[in-house]
Design an enzyme around this catalytic site. Structure first.
Site, mmCIF file in Angstrom:
data_model
loop_
_atom_site.group_PDB
_atom_site.id
_atom_site.type_symbol
_atom_site.label_atom_id
_atom_site.label_comp_id
_atom_site.label_asym_id
_atom_site.label_seq_id
_atom_site.Cartn_x
_atom_site.Cartn_y
_atom_site.Cartn_z
ATOM 1 N N GLU A 1 6.761 6.135 -1.223
ATOM 2 C CA GLU A 1 7.252 5.504 0.007
ATOM 3 C C GLU A 1 8.766 5.731 0.106
ATOM 4 O OE1 GLU A 1 5.918 1.490 2.094
ATOM 5 O OE2 GLU A 1 7.665 1.145 0.818
ATOM 6 N N GLU B 1 4.063 -8.199 -1.617
ATOM 7 C CA GLU B 1 5.240 -7.400 -1.959
ATOM 8 C C GLU B 1 6.522 -8.164 -1.670
ATOM 9 O OE1 GLU B 1 7.077 -2.981 -0.960
ATOM 10 O OE2 GLU B 1 6.205 -4.173 0.658
#
Length: 262
Positions: free
Chosen positions: A243, A146
């Site tokens: 998230e 990520e």
């Protein structure tokens, strides 16, 4: 948009109750799957029971990170002098992911350490990801990389989606893919529909939050209704992790699921 599947990130959602109660809270709110960064404060057996009792699937966990405020707060993968600690963390992550039935282990990249050049840190990162892929082979667990934005994580080892995708290509074997977080991508690069389309085949998992406050979709600048249409029309059949920090109450804020996915 019935083809979209959202899972609850229990680090961020349902914080109105203690962590061990968030599994049932997520199930009551209609979620069938969850993710969270760190399971390591709990026995894997306890977490497995919480998942089973709530009827939830575990999607991902992260590799261990250092304490808040420490140099390793965003991971160990780019630290040339901490290879042993990194490898121990990967093996621990794989152990937990296996025990919990998680599909993915997010190998957190890390902030380039002080006194180390960006090139040296990145070279160590690539070598470390290749090592992790070898450890994951045969486990059924895939690894995620990520990119984190430069505003929230200045000095993060990965600086662009293109750079992360190049690491995925270099490692190969379909064991490693992108965790494409639209919050981070919007802040640093924008043009997120095109970004998703470009990396669609490389992105194993998606995460969402709006910009700039990292609240739920529909509270900021991202046109999430358009983005969700693009995701669904692409045929993406993976999970989308929620998230974000709810602007008020977690359950009250979930109206975006209906409003933005019709």
């Amino acid at each position: 948009m019935t083809g979209l599947r959202f899972d609850a990130n229990l680090k961020w959602l349902f914080t109105e109750v203690p962590f061990v109660e968030r599994f049932d809270a997520a199930a009551r709110a209609g979620f069938t799957a969850v993710e969270y960064a760190s399971p390591y404060e709990y026995e894997a057996r306890q977490l497995g029971s919480l998942l089973a009792n709530a009827g939830l699937e575990q999607i991902l966990i992260n590799t261990p990170m250092g304490p808040a405020g420490s140099p390793t707060r965003s991971g160990y993968a780019c630290f040339p002098d901490l290879v042993g600690e990194y490898r121990e963390g990967v093996l621990r992550g794989l152990e937990y992911a296996t025990a919990l039935g998680a599909k993915f282990l997010h190998v957190v990249g890390g902030i380039v350490p002080e006194g180390v050049s960006a090139d040296r840190a990145f070279a160590r990162y690539v070598a470390n990801i290749a090592w992790a892929a070898e450890q994951a082979r045969g486990t059924g667990i895939r690894l995620l990389l990520e990119v984190q934005n430069k505003r929230d994580a200045p000095g993060f080892v990965l600086t662009s989606q293109a750079q992360a995708a190049a690491v995925v290509e270099a490692v190969g074997d379909n064991l490693v893919g992108l965790l494409l977080d639209f919050y981070h991508a919007q802040i640093d690069e924008g043009d997120i529909v095109r970004t998703f389309e470009k990396y669609r085949d490389t992105a194993f998992h998606l995460q969402i939050a709006d910009v700039p406050e990292r609240h739920e979709p529909g509270t900021g600048e991202i046109a999430y209704a358009n983005l969700f249409r693009a995701i669904e029309s692409s045929g993406y059949d993976g999970w989308i992790g929620c998230e974000y920090q709810p602007a008020t109450d977690t359950v009250a804020g979930l109206t975006w699921m209906k409003d933005l996915t019709q």
